[in-house]
Design an enzyme around this catalytic site. Sequence first.
Site, PDB file in Angstrom:
ATOM      1  N   GLU A 258     159.455  -8.445  51.174  1.00  0.00           N
ATOM      2  CA  GLU A 258     158.519  -7.798  52.093  1.00  0.00           C
ATOM      3  C   GLU A 258     157.920  -8.773  53.108  1.00  0.00           C
ATOM      4  O   GLU A 258     157.814  -8.443  54.289  1.00  0.00           O
ATOM      5  CB  GLU A 258     157.383  -7.133  51.297  1.00  0.00           C
ATOM      6  N   SER A 259     157.495  -9.936  52.661  1.00  0.00           N
ATOM      7  CA  SER A 259     156.683 -10.796  53.533  1.00  0.00           C
ATOM      8  C   SER A 259     156.952 -12.278  53.365  1.00  0.00           C
ATOM      9  O   SER A 259     156.200 -13.094  53.911  1.00  0.00           O
ATOM     10  CB  SER A 259     155.198 -10.545  53.234  1.00  0.00           C
TER      11      SER A 259
END
Length: 532
Positions: free
Chosen positions: A167-168
């Site tokens: 995700e990040s």
Amino acid sequence: MNQRLALPICLAIASLLGACATPGTEASGFNPPRAAMAPPAASGLAPLVDLQGSAAPERTGTPAAGLLASDESAQAAVAPIDPLSPETPIDPSSAATQTDLWQRLRLGFAMPDLEGPLVLGREQYYAGKPEAMRRMAERGGRYLFHVIEEIERRGMPTELALLPFVESAFNPQAMSTAKASGMWQFVPATGKDYALTQNVFRDDRRDVLASTRAALDYLGRLHTLFGDWHLALAAYNWGEGSVARAIARNQKAGLPTDYASLRMPDETRLYVPKLQAIKNIVARPEQFAVQLPELRNHPYFLSVPIARDIDVDLAAKLAGVTLEEFRQLNPQMNKPVILAAGTEQVLLPYDNANQFASRLQAHKGPMASWTAWVAPSTLRPADAARKVGMSEAQLREVNRIPPRMLVKAGSTLLVPRHAARTEDVSEHLADNAMMALAPDLPPLRKVSLKAGKKGESVASVAKRYRLSAAQVAQWNKTSPGARFAGGSTIVVYLPQSTRKVAANRPAAARPTNAPQAPSRKTPAKPVRVAQR
């Protein structure tokens, strides 16, 4: 990875923390923090409006520099705790804390493996960037113990602890083009659904503890809904409604409904293969020539309760960490002050938590140099700045007010405290503070128009008066693509300074409260003014 994770045995088993401290960790891939702003000296200030909106006592004279909370603001002694196990004493000498955290992660893998060319392609991509993988793993090492603990408490597969890599890159300050934020990448609406506060002072989508709780709540709900972890992950990325419709299409066509069989966007098609590839690398790093940093099976951070508002830079100073490292563990703060009513604890590296607790107890003097001020009416920033005793430039910067905007009534601004205002911000305001801005435009006047016999489109009226079709449609309770019937009344709002439109304007949609230009062939006739 910094050697803080390999803690020395600095205390007896009954002790909570070691008294020793190690150097700060290296930051990798985090956005640099905004510099904390010093409050201006105040003089000749207007009365403040208190946190509930009533007038505060008048200030007399010029407050001393460094204003604020009284010397009695230091809080009582507190002990750092593991936020997930606050009742359990922390024993860094136990055998369990010396084991390998990566191995603990591997032992909890429980999802069925996904195979195929997409997984192979992602494996090659990640393995081809060993230095980037190392940095990402080091960054994730700050949070991984906590995430694994949360997952195991819920009986979920530990592959989910690797999802922030996808995700990040495990960056809690990450922001996507779709406005998804935090290491779990919540969009604003879903964040609100899972009780992640987003206001002037903080954004809990970036909060390490709150966002992890919310993400696992959401993933657990999706797994209950679809009964399959791959489908739950697809829904986390694409939306549960989209996955449900894709399943329904396949069911109607007599096709399989597993993840690999559904028609989905490319991003979602690659989502689970990315997670599978990272899982494979973590499971067998030597096979991919990837060196994972050493992580021990104990918390990287502890939480320390706070009872008073405190400036971010002072909190970092008391803890003996840089502002950057403080923000890596407390990235939810939007302002240079932490409001105790909304943020009841701060997270600090294991070695620094005890130092912060003892220094906080001993601290004498102001803890917060900022407070909240609710605008009593709609104001220009310059007027608001004069009322609270700061420069317009500083008011704009700390509150992120763009040029040519008004601060609407009820907006909460961050302003300097003063000698007569030492109380902390209320819980209601800490949780519900909002900022509303409006364009700084001249006053508007209502103008009623009559559409010509053939009618008039919303778009043509908007173009003539240099307005947006959406605004004209809103004023007339219709849609931007609609047409006004011949002879119908059209309402627009124009600046007071706007003069009559030139006489050669088309006859349709002339203002009914302005005389028409006389024709060259016929004498001018009286104009009937529409009644409003």
